[in-house]
Design a protein around this motif. Structure first.
Motif, short mmCIF file in Angstrom:
data_model
loop_
_atom_site.label_atom_id
_atom_site.label_comp_id
_atom_site.label_asym_id
_atom_site.label_seq_id
_atom_site.Cartn_x
_atom_site.Cartn_y
_atom_site.Cartn_z
N GLU A 1 21.27 14.74 -7.81
CA GLU A 1 19.92 14.14 -7.83
C GLU A 1 20.21 14.00 -6.17
OE1 GLU A 1 19.13 11.30 -9.25
OE2 GLU A 1 20.37 11.20 -10.12
N VAL A 2 19.54 14.10 -5.76
CA VAL A 2 18.34 14.19 -4.30
C VAL A 2 18.88 13.65 -3.57
CG1 VAL A 2 16.45 12.52 -4.38
CG2 VAL A 2 16.16 14.37 -2.55
N ARG A 3 19.75 13.82 -2.45
CA ARG A 3 19.98 13.16 -1.44
C ARG A 3 19.42 12.38 -0.27
NH1 ARG A 3 23.69 18.09 -0.38
NH2 ARG A 3 21.91 18.51 -0.30
N PRO A 4 19.74 11.56 0.46
CA PRO A 4 18.81 10.96 1.52
C PRO A 4 18.69 12.24 3.07
CG PRO A 4 20.45 8.90 0.74
CD PRO A 4 20.51 10.20 0.08
N LYS A 5 19.20 12.47 2.87
CA LYS A 5 18.81 13.85 3.88
C LYS A 5 17.73 15.17 3.63
CE LYS A 5 22.74 16.84 3.35
NZ LYS A 5 24.06 17.28 4.16
N ASP A 6 17.53 15.16 2.17
CA ASP A 6 16.95 15.99 1.37
C ASP A 6 15.30 15.30 1.74
OD1 ASP A 6 19.46 17.53 0.71
OD2 ASP A 6 19.26 17.09 -1.85
N TYR A 7 15.38 14.37 2.01
CA TYR A 7 13.98 13.77 2.29
C TYR A 7 13.34 13.09 3.71
CZ TYR A 7 15.69 9.93 0.17
OH TYR A 7 16.35 8.49 -0.26
N ARG A 8 14.78 13.55 4.63
CA ARG A 8 13.95 12.94 5.58
C ARG A 8 13.25 13.63 6.43
NH1 ARG A 8 19.42 14.20 8.48
NH2 ARG A 8 18.81 16.35 9.15
N LYS A 9 12.80 14.71 6.25
CA LYS A 9 11.52 15.50 7.52
C LYS A 9 10.38 14.57 6.85
CE LYS A 9 13.92 19.32 9.31
NZ LYS A 9 13.00 20.79 9.20
N ARG A 10 9.79 13.87 5.05
CA ARG A 10 9.08 13.52 4.49
C ARG A 10 8.61 12.36 5.34
NH1 ARG A 10 7.45 17.42 1.33
NH2 ARG A 10 9.14 19.33 -0.18
N VAL A 11 10.05 11.41 4.98
CA VAL A 11 9.99 10.28 4.86
C VAL A 11 9.47 9.93 6.81
CG1 VAL A 11 10.78 9.20 2.96
CG2 VAL A 11 12.12 9.77 5.47
N GLN A 12 9.72 10.73 7.79
CA GLN A 12 10.27 11.00 9.27
C GLN A 12 8.79 10.68 9.76
OE1 GLN A 12 9.12 13.11 11.71
NE2 GLN A 12 8.95 12.03 13.30
N PRO A 13 7.73 11.07 9.24
CA PRO A 13 6.25 10.98 9.69
C PRO A 13 6.10 9.47 9.86
CG PRO A 13 6.01 12.88 8.95
CD PRO A 13 8.28 12.33 8.54
N PHE A 14 6.54 8.76 8.59
CA PHE A 14 5.97 7.76 9.64
C PHE A 14 7.52 6.18 9.88
CE2 PHE A 14 4.99 10.15 5.03
CZ PHE A 14 3.18 9.77 4.79
N ILE A 15 8.30 6.73 9.42
CA ILE A 15 9.87 6.18 9.99
C ILE A 15 9.26 5.71 11.56
CG2 ILE A 15 11.63 5.48 10.02
CD1 ILE A 15 11.80 6.24 7.43
N ALA A 16 9.28 7.61 12.28
CA ALA A 16 9.33 7.69 13.07
C ALA A 16 8.12 8.85 14.01
CB ALA A 16 10.71 7.88 13.94
N PRO A 17 7.10 8.25 13.99
CA PRO A 17 5.49 9.04 14.27
C PRO A 17 6.36 9.47 15.52
CG PRO A 17 5.48 6.34 13.70
CD PRO A 17 6.74 6.60 14.00
N GLU B 1 0.73 -1.29 -0.20
CA GLU B 1 -0.28 -0.39 0.43
C GLU B 1 0.94 1.48 0.24
OE1 GLU B 1 -3.30 1.99 2.79
OE2 GLU B 1 -2.56 0.26 3.44
N GLU B 2 0.54 1.87 -0.83
CA GLU B 2 0.73 4.01 -1.00
C GLU B 2 0.91 4.17 0.18
OE1 GLU B 2 1.47 6.98 -4.09
OE2 GLU B 2 2.06 4.69 -4.70
N LEU B 3 2.06 5.03 0.67
CA LEU B 3 1.01 5.58 2.21
C LEU B 3 1.67 7.02 1.65
CD1 LEU B 3 2.77 3.77 5.15
CD2 LEU B 3 0.33 3.61 4.09
N TYR B 4 2.73 6.98 0.97
CA TYR B 4 3.14 9.00 0.78
C TYR B 4 3.52 8.92 -0.62
CZ TYR B 4 5.44 13.41 1.22
OH TYR B 4 5.95 14.21 1.06
N THR B 5 3.37 10.04 -1.43
CA THR B 5 3.92 10.25 -2.31
C THR B 5 4.29 11.68 -2.63
OG1 THR B 5 4.38 10.12 -5.22
CG2 THR B 5 1.47 10.81 -4.43
N TYR B 6 6.00 11.80 -2.84
CA TYR B 6 6.50 13.41 -3.59
C TYR B 6 7.09 13.32 -4.72
CZ TYR B 6 8.64 18.31 -2.75
OH TYR B 6 9.29 18.32 -2.95
#
Length: 219
Positions: A203-219, A171-176
């Motif tokens: 290329e986009v770096r992992p730290k550039d989207y950390r804030k976008r994935v944080q709510p799902f990985i560490a809510p 299931e897709e939880l988030y897209t950007y």
């Protein structure tokens, strides 16, 4: 983006092998230079299942189907965002030549958020999928040097798609959709054998989207 020849230029050296590294002392590094050769915990293989249990991925490369088709693995841990704990993820990246696992540089993410090359992919609750969708020439040209021989690198800005997907269900939880760009020359250029070394993609770096994935990985 500047397309004039006033772009910073410099020379460096290269270590030749299966992975070549060209140096340019012109600016700080922009974009992720980890390349597309991310680890896959032993290489690509079809998803496996134990004789007495539901299907799980044998290798991280098996998670490609989660990113591309939304097909999960029933044997992977269930994801419950209401639980205020770390939900480990595998980072999958496709820079245009296929999907492979990527491990963020040390310090980009807190320990345990993203599984590394030596971890078991079947332990992940989430898959973070990052795919290059477009590349546009910037007009910037950078003078590099390999084995004492000069060559020119042309840089490209990129567009990318970021998705957070539940590993068990697909299931897709988030897209950007985002963009990664720079008008500076890279300090290093990493190339693999047979790859066009005359092109460098911001290329986009992992730290550039950390804030976008944080709510799902560490809510």
């Amino acid at each position: 983006m500047s397309s004039t020849p006033s772009t910073p230029r410099a020379h460096g050296w290269v270590v030749v092998g299966l992975l070549s590294v060209a140096l340019c002392g012109c600016s700080s590094l922009t974009g992720d230079t980890s390349g597309s050769g991310g680890g896959d915990n032993g290489g690509a293989a079809a998803g496996s299942s134990a004789a007495d249990g539901p299907e799980v991925p044998a290798f991280a490369a098996d998670l490609e189907r989660v990113c591309t088709e939304g097909l999960g693995y029933p044997g992977m841990p269930a994801y419950d965002r209401t639980k205020k704990t770390v939900h480990p993820a595998v980072l999958m990246n496709d820079p245009g030549d296929g999907w492979s696992q990527s491990e963020p540089p040390t310090g980009d993410y807190p320990k345990g958020w993203v599984l590394g090359y030596s971890d078991k992919p079947a332990a992940a609750e989430l898959v973070v999928c990052v795919e290059r969708t477009k590349a546009s020439a910037t007009g910037v040209e950078c003078d590099m040097e390999s084995d004492g021989k000069p060559f020119t690198v042309r840089t490209y800005d990129t567009s990318y798609r970021l998705k957070v997907v539940e590993a068990r269900t697909g299931e897709e939880l988030y897209t950007y959709a985002g963009e990664a760009g720079s008008d500076e020359c890279p300090m290093y250029v990493f190339t693999t054998e047979g790859e066009d070394r005359d092109k460098y993609f911001n290329e986009v770096r992992p730290k550039d989207y950390r804030k976008r994935v944080q709510p799902f990985i560490a809510p």
